[in-house]
Design a protein around this motif. Structure first.
Motif, PDB file in Angstrom:
ATOM      1  N   LEU A  84       0.846  -1.189   0.000  1.00 44.34           N
ATOM      2  CA  LEU A  84       0.000   0.000   0.000  1.00 44.34           C
ATOM      3  C   LEU A  84       0.883   1.240   0.000  1.00 44.34           C
ATOM      4  O   LEU A  84       2.052   1.189   0.366  1.00 44.34           O
ATOM      5  CB  LEU A  84      -0.883   0.042   1.252  1.00 44.34           C
ATOM      6  CG  LEU A  84      -1.805  -1.146   1.538  1.00 44.34           C
ATOM      7  CD1 LEU A  84      -2.370  -1.019   2.951  1.00 44.34           C
ATOM      8  CD2 LEU A  84      -2.922  -1.207   0.518  1.00 44.34           C
ATOM      9  N   LEU A  85       0.317   2.366  -0.406  1.00 43.92           N
ATOM     10  CA  LEU A  85       0.987   3.648  -0.249  1.00 43.92           C
ATOM     11  C   LEU A  85       0.231   4.489   0.769  1.00 43.92           C
ATOM     12  O   LEU A  85      -1.002   4.559   0.752  1.00 43.92           O
ATOM     13  CB  LEU A  85       1.057   4.405  -1.581  1.00 43.92           C
ATOM     14  CG  LEU A  85       2.067   3.917  -2.614  1.00 43.92           C
ATOM     15  CD1 LEU A  85       2.061   4.845  -3.825  1.00 43.92           C
ATOM     16  CD2 LEU A  85       3.469   3.809  -2.037  1.00 43.92           C
ATOM     17  N   ASP A 134      11.016  -0.895  -5.642  1.00 40.98           N
ATOM     18  CA  ASP A 134      11.081   0.414  -6.299  1.00 40.98           C
ATOM     19  C   ASP A 134      10.137   0.472  -7.504  1.00 40.98           C
ATOM     20  O   ASP A 134       9.437   1.470  -7.725  1.00 40.98           O
ATOM     21  CB  ASP A 134      12.508   0.712  -6.761  1.00 40.98           C
ATOM     22  CG  ASP A 134      13.438   1.112  -5.630  1.00 40.98           C
ATOM     23  OD1 ASP A 134      12.938   1.371  -4.517  1.00 40.98           O
ATOM     24  OD2 ASP A 134      14.659   1.169  -5.854  1.00 40.98           O
ATOM     25  N   ARG A 135      10.121  -0.576  -8.287  1.00 40.93           N
ATOM     26  CA  ARG A 135       9.232  -0.633  -9.454  1.00 40.93           C
ATOM     27  C   ARG A 135       7.773  -0.573  -9.014  1.00 40.93           C
ATOM     28  O   ARG A 135       6.959   0.122  -9.631  1.00 40.93           O
ATOM     29  CB  ARG A 135       9.488  -1.911 -10.261  1.00 40.93           C
ATOM     30  CG  ARG A 135      10.720  -1.836 -11.149  1.00 40.93           C
ATOM     31  CD  ARG A 135      11.046  -3.192 -11.730  1.00 40.93           C
ATOM     32  NE  ARG A 135      10.020  -3.665 -12.657  1.00 40.93           N
ATOM     33  CZ  ARG A 135      10.105  -3.578 -13.978  1.00 40.93           C
ATOM     34  NH1 ARG A 135      11.171  -3.021 -14.525  1.00 40.93           N
ATOM     35  NH2 ARG A 135       9.147  -4.044 -14.745  1.00 40.93           N
ATOM     36  N   TRP A 136       7.440  -1.302  -7.967  1.00 39.28           N
ATOM     37  CA  TRP A 136       6.047  -1.277  -7.508  1.00 39.28           C
ATOM     38  C   TRP A 136       5.656   0.127  -7.049  1.00 39.28           C
ATOM     39  O   TRP A 136       4.576   0.623  -7.407  1.00 39.28           O
ATOM     40  CB  TRP A 136       5.833  -2.270  -6.350  1.00 39.28           C
ATOM     41  CG  TRP A 136       4.377  -2.334  -5.977  1.00 39.28           C
ATOM     42  CD1 TRP A 136       3.430  -3.170  -6.495  1.00 39.28           C
ATOM     43  CD2 TRP A 136       3.700  -1.468  -5.060  1.00 39.28           C
ATOM     44  NE1 TRP A 136       2.199  -2.878  -5.944  1.00 39.28           N
ATOM     45  CE2 TRP A 136       2.334  -1.849  -5.064  1.00 39.28           C
ATOM     46  CE3 TRP A 136       4.105  -0.415  -4.247  1.00 39.28           C
ATOM     47  CZ2 TRP A 136       1.377  -1.207  -4.277  1.00 39.28           C
ATOM     48  CZ3 TRP A 136       3.155   0.229  -3.463  1.00 39.28           C
ATOM     49  CH2 TRP A 136       1.799  -0.167  -3.476  1.00 39.28           C
ATOM     50  N   VAL A 137       6.521   0.751  -6.258  1.00 42.17           N
ATOM     51  CA  VAL A 137       6.203   2.081  -5.716  1.00 42.17           C
ATOM     52  C   VAL A 137       6.029   3.102  -6.839  1.00 42.17           C
ATOM     53  O   VAL A 137       5.058   3.868  -6.858  1.00 42.17           O
ATOM     54  CB  VAL A 137       7.300   2.539  -4.730  1.00 42.17           C
ATOM     55  CG1 VAL A 137       7.092   3.995  -4.339  1.00 42.17           C
ATOM     56  CG2 VAL A 137       7.297   1.667  -3.495  1.00 42.17           C
ATOM     57  N   THR A 138       6.967   3.138  -7.793  1.00 38.59           N
ATOM     58  CA  THR A 138       6.869   4.121  -8.870  1.00 38.59           C
ATOM     59  C   THR A 138       5.665   3.834  -9.771  1.00 38.59           C
ATOM     60  O   THR A 138       4.960   4.758 -10.191  1.00 38.59           O
ATOM     61  CB  THR A 138       8.158   4.146  -9.710  1.00 38.59           C
ATOM     62  OG1 THR A 138       8.496   2.816 -10.116  1.00 38.59           O
ATOM     63  CG2 THR A 138       9.307   4.729  -8.919  1.00 38.59           C
ATOM     64  N   VAL A 144      -1.672   6.439  -9.401  1.00 39.55           N
ATOM     65  CA  VAL A 144      -2.420   7.342  -8.522  1.00 39.55           C
ATOM     66  C   VAL A 144      -2.466   8.747  -9.102  1.00 39.55           C
ATOM     67  O   VAL A 144      -3.513   9.417  -9.069  1.00 39.55           O
ATOM     68  CB  VAL A 144      -1.797   7.346  -7.111  1.00 39.55           C
ATOM     69  CG1 VAL A 144      -2.371   8.468  -6.260  1.00 39.55           C
ATOM     70  CG2 VAL A 144      -2.011   5.999  -6.438  1.00 39.55           C
ATOM     71  N   ILE A 145      -1.341   9.220  -9.637  1.00 34.11           N
ATOM     72  CA  ILE A 145      -1.319  10.551 -10.264  1.00 34.11           C
ATOM     73  C   ILE A 145      -2.342  10.621 -11.384  1.00 34.11           C
ATOM     74  O   ILE A 145      -3.075  11.618 -11.530  1.00 34.11           O
ATOM     75  CB  ILE A 145       0.097  10.867 -10.784  1.00 34.11           C
ATOM     76  CG1 ILE A 145       1.070  11.041  -9.620  1.00 34.11           C
ATOM     77  CG2 ILE A 145       0.084  12.130 -11.649  1.00 34.11           C
ATOM     78  CD1 ILE A 145       2.525  11.096 -10.029  1.00 34.11           C
ATOM     79  N   GLU A 147      -5.077   8.732 -11.733  1.00 35.52           N
ATOM     80  CA  GLU A 147      -6.420   8.685 -11.152  1.00 35.52           C
ATOM     81  C   GLU A 147      -6.822  10.051 -10.624  1.00 35.52           C
ATOM     82  O   GLU A 147      -7.965  10.495 -10.821  1.00 35.52           O
ATOM     83  CB  GLU A 147      -6.463   7.647 -10.028  1.00 35.52           C
ATOM     84  CG  GLU A 147      -6.309   6.215 -10.511  1.00 35.52           C
ATOM     85  CD  GLU A 147      -6.108   5.230  -9.358  1.00 35.52           C
ATOM     86  OE1 GLU A 147      -6.016   5.701  -8.192  1.00 35.52           O
ATOM     87  OE2 GLU A 147      -6.028   4.021  -9.613  1.00 35.52           O
ATOM     88  N   ARG A 148      -5.927  10.733  -9.955  1.00 34.89           N
ATOM     89  CA  ARG A 148      -6.215  12.066  -9.419  1.00 34.89           C
ATOM     90  C   ARG A 148      -6.449  13.071 -10.533  1.00 34.89           C
ATOM     91  O   ARG A 148      -7.323  13.932 -10.424  1.00 34.89           O
ATOM     92  CB  ARG A 148      -5.047  12.514  -8.540  1.00 34.89           C
ATOM     93  CG  ARG A 148      -4.785  11.636  -7.323  1.00 34.89           C
ATOM     94  CD  ARG A 148      -5.583  12.060  -6.137  1.00 34.89           C
ATOM     95  NE  ARG A 148      -5.168  13.378  -5.662  1.00 34.89           N
ATOM     96  CZ  ARG A 148      -5.743  14.008  -4.622  1.00 34.89           C
ATOM     97  NH1 ARG A 148      -6.748  13.434  -3.996  1.00 34.89           N
ATOM     98  NH2 ARG A 148      -5.320  15.184  -4.235  1.00 34.89           N
ATOM     99  N   ALA A 149      -5.675  12.960 -11.617  1.00 39.41           N
ATOM    100  CA  ALA A 149      -5.843  13.883 -12.742  1.00 39.41           C
ATOM    101  C   ALA A 149      -7.230  13.740 -13.362  1.00 39.41           C
ATOM    102  O   ALA A 149      -7.860  14.738 -13.762  1.00 39.41           O
ATOM    103  CB  ALA A 149      -4.764  13.646 -13.789  1.00 39.41           C
ATOM    104  N   ARG A 150      -7.712  12.514 -13.459  1.00 37.14           N
ATOM    105  CA  ARG A 150      -9.052  12.296 -14.016  1.00 37.14           C
ATOM    106  C   ARG A 150     -10.135  12.914 -13.136  1.00 37.14           C
ATOM    107  O   ARG A 150     -11.223  13.250 -13.604  1.00 37.14           O
ATOM    108  CB  ARG A 150      -9.300  10.796 -14.194  1.00 37.14           C
ATOM    109  CG  ARG A 150      -8.524  10.187 -15.359  1.00 37.14           C
ATOM    110  CD  ARG A 150      -9.042   8.819 -15.717  1.00 37.14           C
ATOM    111  NE  ARG A 150      -8.766   7.834 -14.680  1.00 37.14           N
ATOM    112  CZ  ARG A 150      -7.662   7.103 -14.629  1.00 37.14           C
ATOM    113  NH1 ARG A 150      -6.710   7.264 -15.564  1.00 37.14           N
ATOM    114  NH2 ARG A 150      -7.481   6.209 -13.674  1.00 37.14           N
ATOM    115  N   GLN A 151      -9.831  13.088 -11.850  1.00 41.74           N
ATOM    116  CA  GLN A 151     -10.758  13.723 -10.921  1.00 41.74           C
ATOM    117  C   GLN A 151     -10.509  15.234 -10.810  1.00 41.74           C
ATOM    118  O   GLN A 151     -11.036  15.888  -9.921  1.00 41.74           O
ATOM    119  CB  GLN A 151     -10.614  13.074  -9.536  1.00 41.74           C
ATOM    120  CG  GLN A 151     -10.917  11.585  -9.514  1.00 41.74           C
ATOM    121  CD  GLN A 151     -10.468  10.915  -8.222  1.00 41.74           C
ATOM    122  OE1 GLN A 151      -9.938  11.560  -7.305  1.00 41.74           O
ATOM    123  NE2 GLN A 151     -10.642   9.608  -8.137  1.00 41.74           N
TER     124      GLN A 151
END
Length: 315
Positions: A84-85, A134-138, A144-145, A147-151
């Motif tokens: 999770l983040l 590192d790959r998972w986090v990025t 997420v970025i 998803e937020r942009a679409r909102q």
């Protein structure tokens, strides 16, 4: 071993014995006697008339089993998306618009419980799993970025990267693929490297920064100010962001030396075109100073703790 005998009123004898298997890992007289005495006391504590044998190799086996269990758990988390983040607001003191959050990885333990990275990152490093984390986090951050942009919530995320991702161009290529797939501009993703790791892997870190800069991503130095040549490193590495180490922020209101150091860091970073972040802000007195310190951003529990939601009001 050591033995303790006790006489009862009926002259019955009981024996509590502590034994030690002596080997390379426990060879000194002091260690042997200490472990033997511990075995005696433990036997007495559970009723006596028994023995306990300390086996150093059994301890090693138990530790190895624990580590392998963790490796299996991390492998499962990577394969089944069980990380999770969490997000902590990074707040501009210069009036910059938009939302910025620092990301922190957590392991989903189920039943609403999460495991912090200090519990598993060392084991992940020792078993070659850091580059996958590192790959998972990025990858998750880019998602997420998007998803937020679409909102209509334009958001910048700060992501920690380990030295394991500096060995080749695997991570930059992966980031490029993710940015394209999710239609995200690189400027929304800030990748952070610890000052100490950049110092010991300078050429690789410079190559990494150049690679992701072509995508628009920025790279920052964290834990800044703890090295012997922090300013010289900043000149060689040319970070876009400098996160001042938390040691300089603790008790800031009553520490004129740290106040002077933070002003100096802010001035030198600004002269090089880098922005500064003060983390771990814990009290109003520190905030009062930071407003006039030249620092660009602040974060810490005094402002908002890290959590699973991005709901801070940046207005």
């Amino acid at each position: 071993g050591q033995a303790i005998g006790t006489w009862s009123a009926f002259t019955a004898i009981t024996a509590s014995i502590g034994g030690v298997q002596i080997g390379e890992k426990i060879a000194s007289v002091t260690q042997v006697l200490a472990k033997a005495n511990h075995g005696v006391q433990s036997s007495i504590g559970v009723g006596g008339n028994r023995f306990e044998i300390f086996d150093p190799s059994a301890v090693d086996r138990a530790e190895e089993e624990r580590i392998q269990a963790w490796v299996g758990r991390l492998r499962e988390a990577l394969d089944n998306n069980l990380f999770l983040l969490y997000y902590q607001p990074v707040i501009s003191l210069q009036g910059e618009p938009g939302a910025t959050y620092e990301t922190y990885i957590r392991l989903d333990a189920g039943s609403g419980e999460t495991v912090p990275p200090l519990s598993f990152l060392q084991i992940a490093e020792e078993h070659g799993l850091l580059w996958e984390i590192d790959r998972w986090v990025t990858g998750r951050a880019v998602q997420v970025i998007a998803e937020r942009a679409r909102q209509r919530n334009d958001t910048t995320l700060l992501v920690k990267i380990t030295q394991a991702s500096l060995q080749d161009d695997t991570l930059p290529k992966f980031i490029a693929e993710q940015l394209t797939a999710h239609k995200v501009t690189g400027e929304r993703l800030v990748l952070q490297l610890p000052e100490s790791k950049v110092f010991t892997h300078l050429k690789q870190a410079q190559d990494f920064r150049a690679s992701v800069k072509r995508m628009g991503c920025r790279v920052g130095l964290e834990q800044f100010g703890t090295g012997l040549n922090s300013y010289q490193l900043m000149q060689h590495f040319e970070p876009a962001l400098v996160k001042i180490d938390r040691a300089f922020v603790q008790d800031l209101a009553s520490n004129p030396d740290n106040q002077a150091k933070i002003r100096e860091m802010s001035e030198k970073a600004a002269a090089q075109g880098a922005q500064t972040i003060a983390e771990f802000v814990q009290d109003a007195g520190s905030m009062t100073f930071l407003f006039s310190s030249g620092v660009d951003f602040v974060q810490g529990h005094f402002l908002a703790a890290a959590g699973p939601e991005m709901d801070y009001d940046f207005q």
